[in-house]
Design an enzyme around this catalytic site. Structure first.
Site, PDB file in Angstrom:
ATOM      1  N   HIS A 100       0.925  -1.225  -0.108  1.00  0.00           N
ATOM      2  CA  HIS A 100      -0.128   0.109   0.007  1.00  0.00           C
ATOM      3  C   HIS A 100       0.898   1.303   0.197  1.00  0.00           C
ATOM      4  O   HIS A 100       0.675   2.172   0.705  1.00  0.00           O
ATOM      5  CB  HIS A 100      -0.840   0.108   1.174  1.00  0.00           C
ATOM      6  CG  HIS A 100      -1.992  -0.890   1.146  1.00  0.00           C
ATOM      7  ND1 HIS A 100      -2.737  -1.460  -0.132  1.00  0.00           N
ATOM      8  CD2 HIS A 100      -2.684  -1.663   2.002  1.00  0.00           C
ATOM      9  CE1 HIS A 100      -3.515  -2.493   0.133  1.00  0.00           C
ATOM     10  NE2 HIS A 100      -3.475  -2.536   1.463  1.00  0.00           N
ATOM     11  N   HIS A 170      -9.744   2.090   0.014  1.00  0.00           N
ATOM     12  CA  HIS A 170      -9.805   1.050   0.995  1.00  0.00           C
ATOM     13  C   HIS A 170     -10.920   1.130   2.004  1.00  0.00           C
ATOM     14  O   HIS A 170     -10.858   0.683   3.030  1.00  0.00           O
ATOM     15  CB  HIS A 170      -8.369   1.026   1.902  1.00  0.00           C
ATOM     16  CG  HIS A 170      -7.967  -0.375   2.279  1.00  0.00           C
ATOM     17  ND1 HIS A 170      -8.701  -0.987   3.325  1.00  0.00           N
ATOM     18  CD2 HIS A 170      -6.631  -1.345   1.672  1.00  0.00           C
ATOM     19  CE1 HIS A 170      -7.889  -2.269   3.487  1.00  0.00           C
ATOM     20  NE2 HIS A 170      -6.833  -2.282   2.850  1.00  0.00           N
ATOM     21  N   ASP A 242      -8.487 -12.547   0.892  1.00  0.00           N
ATOM     22  CA  ASP A 242      -7.386 -11.273   0.735  1.00  0.00           C
ATOM     23  C   ASP A 242      -7.013 -11.782  -0.709  1.00  0.00           C
ATOM     24  O   ASP A 242      -5.558 -12.037  -0.692  1.00  0.00           O
ATOM     25  CB  ASP A 242      -6.675 -11.335   1.921  1.00  0.00           C
ATOM     26  CG  ASP A 242      -5.618 -10.304   2.061  1.00  0.00           C
ATOM     27  OD1 ASP A 242      -5.794  -9.376   1.240  1.00  0.00           O
ATOM     28  OD2 ASP A 242      -4.901 -10.058   2.964  1.00  0.00           O
ATOM     29  N   GLN A 276      -9.309  -6.675  -4.987  1.00  0.00           N
ATOM     30  CA  GLN A 276      -9.029  -7.398  -3.968  1.00  0.00           C
ATOM     31  C   GLN A 276     -10.263  -7.629  -3.140  1.00  0.00           C
ATOM     32  O   GLN A 276     -10.797  -6.569  -2.604  1.00  0.00           O
ATOM     33  CB  GLN A 276      -7.992  -6.638  -3.258  1.00  0.00           C
ATOM     34  CG  GLN A 276      -7.218  -7.468  -1.820  1.00  0.00           C
ATOM     35  CD  GLN A 276      -6.203  -8.366  -2.348  1.00  0.00           C
ATOM     36  OE1 GLN A 276      -5.705  -8.335  -3.746  1.00  0.00           O
ATOM     37  NE2 GLN A 276      -5.482  -9.305  -1.702  1.00  0.00           N
ATOM     38  N   GLU A 304     -11.384  -3.747  -3.255  1.00  0.00           N
ATOM     39  CA  GLU A 304     -10.279  -2.940  -3.753  1.00  0.00           C
ATOM     40  C   GLU A 304     -10.246  -2.932  -5.231  1.00  0.00           C
ATOM     41  O   GLU A 304      -9.558  -3.775  -5.444  1.00  0.00           O
ATOM     42  CB  GLU A 304      -9.112  -3.034  -2.754  1.00  0.00           C
ATOM     43  CG  GLU A 304      -9.600  -2.948  -1.298  1.00  0.00           C
ATOM     44  CD  GLU A 304      -8.285  -3.555  -0.449  1.00  0.00           C
ATOM     45  OE1 GLU A 304      -7.126  -3.391  -0.927  1.00  0.00           O
ATOM     46  OE2 GLU A 304      -8.596  -4.448   0.434  1.00  0.00           O
TER      47      GLU A 304
HETATM   48  C1  BGC Z   1      -4.593  -6.343   2.189  1.00  0.00           C
HETATM   49  C2  BGC Z   1      -4.448  -7.083   3.757  1.00  0.00           C
HETATM   50  C3  BGC Z   1      -3.897  -6.053   4.473  1.00  0.00           C
HETATM   51  C4  BGC Z   1      -4.998  -4.856   4.505  1.00  0.00           C
HETATM   52  C5  BGC Z   1      -4.449  -3.989   5.388  1.00  0.00           C
HETATM   53  C6  BGC Z   1      -5.575  -5.299   2.306  1.00  0.00           C
HETATM   54  O1  BGC Z   1      -5.757  -4.599   1.239  1.00  0.00           O
HETATM   55  O2  BGC Z   1      -4.806  -7.259   1.166  1.00  0.00           O
HETATM   56  O3  BGC Z   1      -3.691  -8.086   3.481  1.00  0.00           O
HETATM   57  O4  BGC Z   1      -3.847  -6.669   5.941  1.00  0.00           O
HETATM   58  O5  BGC Z   1      -5.290  -4.273   3.305  1.00  0.00           O
HETATM   59  O6  BGC Z   1      -5.516  -3.476   6.344  1.00  0.00           O
END
Ligand code: BGC
Length: 339
Positions: A100, A170, A242, A276, A304
């Site tokens: 991220h 997110h 995930d 995602q 996402e």
């Molecule tokens: C990821 C997760 C991660 C989370 C963080 C998601 O987009 O795929 O693995 O823990 O974001 O909050």
């Protein structure tokens, strides 16, 4: 459009909160911190997204609640990549991988806001070399509601040197209300026949696998909890869902996902090749949610929309490279209706 001062960050930056209203009476509140969708309230008064009440809580949390994520959302394997023959080293903030956008990604920036009628326009800059990425980048995210109450997020980015980009939002949804607990009873339909296989650190191996016969099959609506504990390596590796799903037909008019719970339906559209599905497996209730809510494991889910994770390392994935002077563009819409 309503504008309120939200508060200042610990570095003394002013954060504002804008509220936009849909024709049907939905209210979306967006913070200039992280271009974050803080609340999404339906005409009945139900708020269907997770968030915090105070700036201090946003700065303390590490779950990206409602934030715009970049420069590259999701993972970059090994926290490094080679572009135009040069190696770039990023931080490894998720096991051996980069996640991220790094430690100070776009979710932690205070964006500049302006309004264009009922559209909120948020912009930020990312310096050449910031978080290890090449190129000075200008990013704009626009939020608005269309006539049918869809909340649109439109992202553009431009860089002065070749770089990588993959922007997403997110937001964690809980259609029964942000403080209603588990989302495992929500049903989900996803227009996807395949997903990108993950290694033990939830980073793609490069293989694209069919959903057929696996817990990943959402081609017919089913509860998120139905197969989440199946003894399958992929589900086990993600500690739940995930995973990046390959979308069959990215489109702004035909949805790729529909989720339902408590009489509320969420319908999602995107231009992006992937999404995602993340079932909030690492939510831990550590930082208080809005109104003192406790967001425990699997109390919210994210869709996402994105380019495939770690695409720079897999030639069979759509390229995440943004060439100097070219414009990156993605658009996603979340439509909410109540019975
Ligand atoms: C990821 C997760 C991660 C989370 C963080 C998601 O987009 O795929 O693995 O823990 O974001 O909050």
């Amino acid at each position: 459009m309503k504008k309120q001062s939200f508060v200042t960050t610990k570095n003394g930056q002013e954060v504002e909160r804008y509220t936009i209203q849909s024709p049907g009476g939905l209210l979306a509140s967006i913070l200039t911190y992280g271009a974050t969708l803080q609340s999404l309230v339906l005409p009945s008064g139900r708020d269907v997204v997770l968030g915090h009440d105070t700036m201090a809580d946003y700065e303390r949390q590490d779950k990206y609640l409602g934030a715009v994520v970049g420069r590259v959302a999701n993972r970059i394997g090994g926290g490094r990549f080679t572009l135009n023959g040069r190696e770039y080293v990023l931080c490894q903030n998720n096991g051996p991988n980069h996640l991220h956008g790094g430690l100070a990604g776009f979710d932690k920036k205070v964006w500049q806001a302006k309004t264009e009628g009922e559209m909120l326009v948020l912009s930020c800059q990312s310096a050449d070399g910031e978080e290890g990425y090449p190129g000075k980048m200008e990013v704009t995210v626009r939020y608005w509601f269309s006539e049918d109450d869809t909340l649109w997020m439109d992202y553009t980015a431009k860089s002065d040197a070749d770089t990588l980009v993959n922007l997403t939002n997110h937001t964690y949804f809980n259609l029964e209300g942000h403080s209603s607990g588990s989302i495992l009873g929500h049903t989900l339909w996803l227009d996807s026949d395949a997903f990108t296989e993950n290694d033990e650190f939830s980073c793609p191996t490069g293989r694209i696998l069919p959903v057929e016969g696996t817990a990943m099959d959402f081609r017919r609506p089913k509860p998120l909890g139905q197969d989440i504990d199946r003894k399958e390596e992929q589900i086990h590796r993600g500690n739940g869902y995930d995973h990046n799903f390959v979308l069959k037909n990215p489109s702004l008019t035909a949805p790729f996902a529909k989720a339902q719970a408590g009489g509320v339906t969420l319908t999602v559209y995107t231009t992006q090749p992937g999404v995602q599905l993340y079932t909030g497996n690492f939510l831990d209730g550590a930082v208080p949610g809005k109104g003192g809510a406790c967001y425990e494991k699997r109390c919210g889910f994210c869709l996402e929309t994105q380019g495939f994770p770690d695409a720079i390392h897999h030639a069979n994935f759509p390229s995440p490279v943004l060439k100097a002077g070219e414009t990156y563009h993605q658009r996603t819409g979340y439509c909410l209706t109540e019975e």
